[in-house]
Design a protein around this motif. Structure first.
Motif, PDB file in Angstrom:
ATOM      1  N   TYR A   1       0.834  -1.206   0.000  1.00 52.80           N
ATOM      2  CA  TYR A   1       0.000   0.000   0.000  1.00 52.80           C
ATOM      3  C   TYR A   1       0.871   1.260   0.000  1.00 52.80           C
ATOM      4  CZ  TYR A   1      -3.911   3.085   1.040  1.00 52.80           C
ATOM      5  OH  TYR A   1      -4.857   4.077   0.973  1.00 52.80           O
ATOM      6  N   MET A   2       1.898   1.255   0.854  1.00 50.97           N
ATOM      7  CA  MET A   2       2.742   2.441   0.975  1.00 50.97           C
ATOM      8  C   MET A   2       3.488   2.726  -0.320  1.00 50.97           C
ATOM      9  SD  MET A   2       1.926   3.356   3.950  1.00 50.97           S
ATOM     10  CE  MET A   2       3.053   4.718   4.236  1.00 50.97           C
ATOM     11  N   ARG A   3       3.912   1.692  -1.020  1.00 45.17           N
ATOM     12  CA  ARG A   3       4.685   1.898  -2.247  1.00 45.17           C
ATOM     13  C   ARG A   3       3.795   2.157  -3.466  1.00 45.17           C
ATOM     14  NH1 ARG A   3       9.926   1.609  -2.641  1.00 45.17           N
ATOM     15  NH2 ARG A   3      11.214   0.721  -0.986  1.00 45.17           N
ATOM     16  N   THR A   4       2.723   1.395  -3.599  1.00 42.70           N
ATOM     17  CA  THR A   4       1.916   1.502  -4.824  1.00 42.70           C
ATOM     18  C   THR A   4       0.877   2.616  -4.764  1.00 42.70           C
ATOM     19  OG1 THR A   4       0.341  -0.151  -4.008  1.00 42.70           O
ATOM     20  CG2 THR A   4       2.199  -0.951  -5.324  1.00 42.70           C
ATOM     21  N   VAL A   5       0.278   2.840  -3.595  1.00 38.25           N
ATOM     22  CA  VAL A   5      -0.765   3.857  -3.472  1.00 38.25           C
ATOM     23  C   VAL A   5      -0.174   5.214  -3.084  1.00 38.25           C
ATOM     24  CG1 VAL A   5      -2.897   4.531  -2.301  1.00 38.25           C
ATOM     25  CG2 VAL A   5      -2.490   2.123  -2.871  1.00 38.25           C
ATOM     26  N   LEU A   6       0.673   5.216  -2.055  1.00 39.89           N
ATOM     27  CA  LEU A   6       1.211   6.477  -1.557  1.00 39.89           C
ATOM     28  C   LEU A   6       2.567   6.849  -2.155  1.00 39.89           C
ATOM     29  CD1 LEU A   6       0.241   6.229   2.221  1.00 39.89           C
ATOM     30  CD2 LEU A   6      -1.007   7.274   0.338  1.00 39.89           C
ATOM     31  N   ARG A   7       3.190   5.903  -2.858  1.00 39.06           N
ATOM     32  CA  ARG A   7       4.478   6.158  -3.511  1.00 39.06           C
ATOM     33  C   ARG A   7       5.528   6.645  -2.517  1.00 39.06           C
ATOM     34  NH1 ARG A   7       4.127   3.691  -8.496  1.00 39.06           N
ATOM     35  NH2 ARG A   7       2.127   4.171  -9.457  1.00 39.06           N
ATOM     36  N   GLU A   8       5.557   6.042  -1.354  1.00 38.77           N
ATOM     37  CA  GLU A   8       6.513   6.444  -0.320  1.00 38.77           C
ATOM     38  C   GLU A   8       7.644   5.437  -0.195  1.00 38.77           C
ATOM     39  OE1 GLU A   8       4.684   7.314   3.411  1.00 38.77           O
ATOM     40  OE2 GLU A   8       3.278   8.782   2.566  1.00 38.77           O
ATOM     41  N   GLU A   9       8.760   5.911   0.359  1.00 41.74           N
ATOM     42  CA  GLU A   9       9.909   5.075   0.646  1.00 41.74           C
ATOM     43  C   GLU A   9       9.975   4.849   2.161  1.00 41.74           C
ATOM     44  OE1 GLU A   9      12.104   3.622  -1.458  1.00 41.74           O
ATOM     45  OE2 GLU A   9      10.977   4.394  -3.178  1.00 41.74           O
ATOM     46  N   PRO A  10      10.420   3.664   2.605  1.00 41.08           N
ATOM     47  CA  PRO A  10      10.473   3.400   4.051  1.00 41.08           C
ATOM     48  C   PRO A  10      11.507   4.258   4.772  1.00 41.08           C
ATOM     49  CG  PRO A  10      11.527   1.631   2.834  1.00 41.08           C
ATOM     50  CD  PRO A  10      10.874   2.516   1.803  1.00 41.08           C
ATOM     51  N   LEU A  11      11.229   4.565   6.021  1.00 40.03           N
ATOM     52  CA  LEU A  11      12.202   5.277   6.855  1.00 40.03           C
ATOM     53  C   LEU A  11      13.427   4.404   7.096  1.00 40.03           C
ATOM     54  CD1 LEU A  11       9.909   6.855   9.622  1.00 40.03           C
ATOM     55  CD2 LEU A  11      10.861   7.981   7.617  1.00 40.03           C
ATOM     56  N   ASP A  12      13.186   3.124   7.305  1.00 40.60           N
ATOM     57  CA  ASP A  12      14.264   2.160   7.529  1.00 40.60           C
ATOM     58  C   ASP A  12      14.113   1.034   6.509  1.00 40.60           C
ATOM     59  OD1 ASP A  12      16.106   0.302   8.368  1.00 40.60           O
ATOM     60  OD2 ASP A  12      15.482   0.299  10.473  1.00 40.60           O
TER      61      ASP A  12
END
Length: 512
Positions: A489-500
Motif C-alpha cells: 500500500y505504501m509503495r503503490t498507493v502512496l508512492r513512499e519510501e520506508p524510513l528504515d
C-alpha cells in the motif's frame, strides 16, 4: 548508530533463527537503561523459578516454556525507542510481567496437580479470558484468576508458535481448521490436560462468537466446578436491555456468594471503583495528548498495558493507578518537550479490529519502518465511562454497561453506530489520515462491515489498509505477510519510501 531515533538499521539485527544478532545501540544513556531492564527481566524469571511449585508447574505444563522468551518479548516491544518512550514501555509492560508472574505463582500453589492448596482453592473464583475482573472488587477476601490468560493469551504473545501443538490436537479430534484459533487453542489446552485445576467456582461470559461459547462449555466441564454463564445483552446500545443487564450482574454476585460463603462488600466495591474511575481519567488524559502533534502513550504501550488495567487489575490493585499517574507525568513531559515517537510522523493511524496475538509488536514496526504513528487502538477504548460510587442500583447499571462493552464485543456488537460510525468519529477527533484494519480471517463478526468501511473511508479521504492475520496461528497469516500488505500500500498507493529500508523485508518466521 546514535541516540537519535531511526539511527540504527533495525532489520540488520534479525539473523535467521537467532532472536537478535546483538543488542540495539541507543546511545550510552538509553542503551545502559535498556540493558539494566533486560537484566531485570532475567532476574524476574530466575526469582520465579526459585519457588518449588513454580518449578513443578514449569515441567507439568507445556505452555510454560514460552515464558522463557520474555527478554526477547521486551526487546521486540521496545525496538527503536528512545528517551521517555523507552522508559514508559519498560515500566508499563514490566508491571504486566510482574502481575502475570504473581498470577502464575498463585495458580501453581492452588493447582491440584502441583501445590494442591485446598484452603487457597476455596478462595479462588475463575473468570474466563474475555471477562473483566471488575466485579471482584466487591469480594476483597476472594482471589480472581483466569487459567486461559497465561496458558493461551500470554503464551502466544511471548512466542508466535506457542499454540501450534494445541491446534494440532483439536484437528486430530476432527475440529475444522477454519475455526477461530482462540477457542480452538483453548480447547486444545483442555484436551491436552494442560488447564490448571483451580478454583471453587467459575464465571464465564457470552462472547461474540459461537466458537467461544462452545469452548466455554468444554472448559467448564474440564474444571469440574460450579459455573455461572453471564448472559450479557448483545444489543447494548438499547436502553430497554439495561435493567436486565444489571440483573445478570446481580445474579453473578449471588452465585459467587453462594459458592464461596462470602458476602458482597459494597464499601470495598465502591473503593475499588473509585480507583478504577481514576485509572480511566488518567487514560483520558493520555487521549487528550494523543490528539496533539506529539502523542506519547500509544501503540504497544497503550494497547497491552491498557488491557492489563481494565481486564486484570479492574481497580483492585493500587500499583496500576500509581503507574497510570507516572505515565501521565511522563507523557506530559514528552509533550512539553515535543518528543517524537518515530523518526518522522508521516501518518496518524487508528488500529481497528483485533490484532494478531503472535504479532503484538506490529505497531512498533509501523512507526520504525514507515512513520505510521498508531495514536489509538480499538481495544483500548473498552473502558471509557465512569462507574457510580454512591448509588448501588446505578453502580450495577454502570457495571453492566462495562461488561456489555467488554473486549471482543464492544465494537463488533451494537450495530452500525459502534462498528462503523465510531471509527470515523475517532478519526476526526484524533486527526487521523489512516486506518489499519486488522482482518482476522477466522472471525466473522465484522465481515459484514467490509464494504461500509471502505466506502466511508473514501468519502473522507482516509487511507484504509487491510492487514490479514489468524490471531494465534501464524502459518495462515504470517508476520511477513502482514508487513507485505502495508509495504504494497505504501509503495503503490502512496508512492513512499520506508524510513528504515532494512525493515521492509526480513525473515522472522523462525524467531519467537
Amino acid at each position: 548508530m546514535s541516540k537519535n531515533l531511526g539511527s540504527e538499521p533495525l532489520g540488520r539485527l534479525y539473523t535467521g533463527k537467532k532472536p537478535r544478532r546483538r543488542r540495539e545501540w541507543r546511545g550510552l544513556k538509553d542503551t545502559w537503561y535498556d540493558y539494566r531492564r533486560w537484566l531485570f527481566y532475567w532476574k524476574t524469571l530466575i526469582k520465579f523459578t526459585l519457588k518449588p511449585n513454580n518449578v513443578k508447574g514449569f515441567f507439568r505444563y507445556r505452555w510454560m516454556i514460552n515464558f522463557l522468551a520474555l527478554p526477547d518479548f521486551m526487546d521486540r516491544h521496545t525496538e527503536g525507542m528512545r528517551d521517555n518512550q523507552l522508559r514508559m514501555a519498560h515500566n508499563a509492560l514490566g508491571l504486566i510481567v510482574t502481575d502475570i508472574c504473581g498470577m502464575l505463582g498463585t495458580i501453581f500453589k492452588a493447582d491440584k496437580r502441583v501445590g494442591n492448596n485446598e484452603k487457597l482453592n476455596k478462595k479462588i473464583v475463575l473468570f474466563d479470558e474475555n471477562m473483566m475482573s471488575t466485579l471482584m472488587g466487591g469480594f476483597p477476601n476472594l482471589i480472581w484468576l483466569s487459567a486461559e490468560v497465561p496458558s493461551v493469551y500470554t503464551s502466544s504473545m511471548m512466542s508466535q508458535n506457542a499454540m501450534e501443538y494445541y491446534l494440532d490436537i483439536i484437528h486430530e479430534y476432527g475440529v475444522p481448521s477454519d475455526v477461530c484459533p482462540m477457542p480452538a487453542a483453548e480447547l486444545g489446552v483442555a484436551l491436552a490436560g494442560d488447564l490448571p485445576q483451580i478454583g471453587c467456582c467459575a464465571v464465564q461470559c457470552n462472547t461474540t462468537c459461537d466458537g467461544s461459547l462452545m469452548g466455554n462449555g468444554i472448559e467448564a466441564s474440564t474444571f469440574g466446578i460450579p459455573t455461572f454463564q453471564l448472559a450479557v445483552p448483545i444489543r447494548h446500545r438499547q436502553e430497554s436491555v439495561q435493567e436486565y443487564a444489571a440483573e445478570e450482574i446481580v445474579n453473578a454476585i449471588h452465585f459467587i456468594e453462594e459458592h464461596t460463603g462470602e458476602k458482597f462488600d459494597w464499601d470495598a466495591f465502591f473503593e475499588n471503583m473509585d480507583r478504577f474511575n481514576k485509572e480511566t481519567k488518567e487514560f483520558l488524559e493520555w487521549m487528550e495528548i494523543s490528539k496533539t502533534e506529539y502523542p506519547q502513550v500509544l501503540g504497544v504501550t497503550l494497547a497491552l498495558y491498557r488491557y492489563g488495567v481494565y481486564q486484570a487489575a479492574g481497580g483492585r490493585n493500587q500499583a496500576f493507578l500509581d503507574m497510570d499517574k507516572w505515565l501521565t507525568k511522563m507523557a506530559t513531559d514528552g509533550y512539553q518537550r515535543k518528543l517524537m515517537v518515530a523518526k518522522e510522523h508521516r501518518h496518524r493511524a487508528i488500529t481497528w479490529g483485533v490484532q494478531a496475538a503472535y504479532y503484538t509488536a506490529f505497531p512498533i514496526w509501523l512507526m520504525n519502518c514507515w512513520g505510521i504513528v498508531p495514536v489509538l487502538d480499538m481495544l483500548s477504548l473498552v473502558s471509557t465511562e465512569m462507574i457510580d460510587t454512591q448509588d448501588k442500583h446505578q453502580a450495577m447499571l454502570d457495571l453492566a454497561y462495562l461488561y456489555e462493552n467488554m473486549i471482543m464485543r464492544n465494537r463488533s456488537n451494537g450495530g452500525y453506530e459502534t462498528g462503523v460510525e465510531a471509527l470515523f468519529r475517532y478519526c476526526e477527533q484524533f486527526n487521523c489520515d489512516m486506518i489499519i484494519m486488522y482482518a482476522h480471517m477466522g472471525c466473522k463478526s465484522m465481515s459484514g462491515y467490509h464494504g461500509l468501511f471502505e466506502e466511508e473511508a473514501r468519502k473522507r479521504g482516509i487511507h484504509f489498509v487491510w492487514v490479514t492475520h489468524n490471531l494465534m496461528s501464524p502459518h495462515d497469516g504470517p508476520r511477513t505477510d502482514m508487513r507485505t500488505e502495508i509495504n504494497r500500500y505504501m509503495r503503490t498507493v502512496l508512492r513512499e519510501e520506508p524510513l528504515d529500508p532494512t525493515l521492509e523485508d526480513f525473515d522472522d518466521s523462525e524467531n519467537w
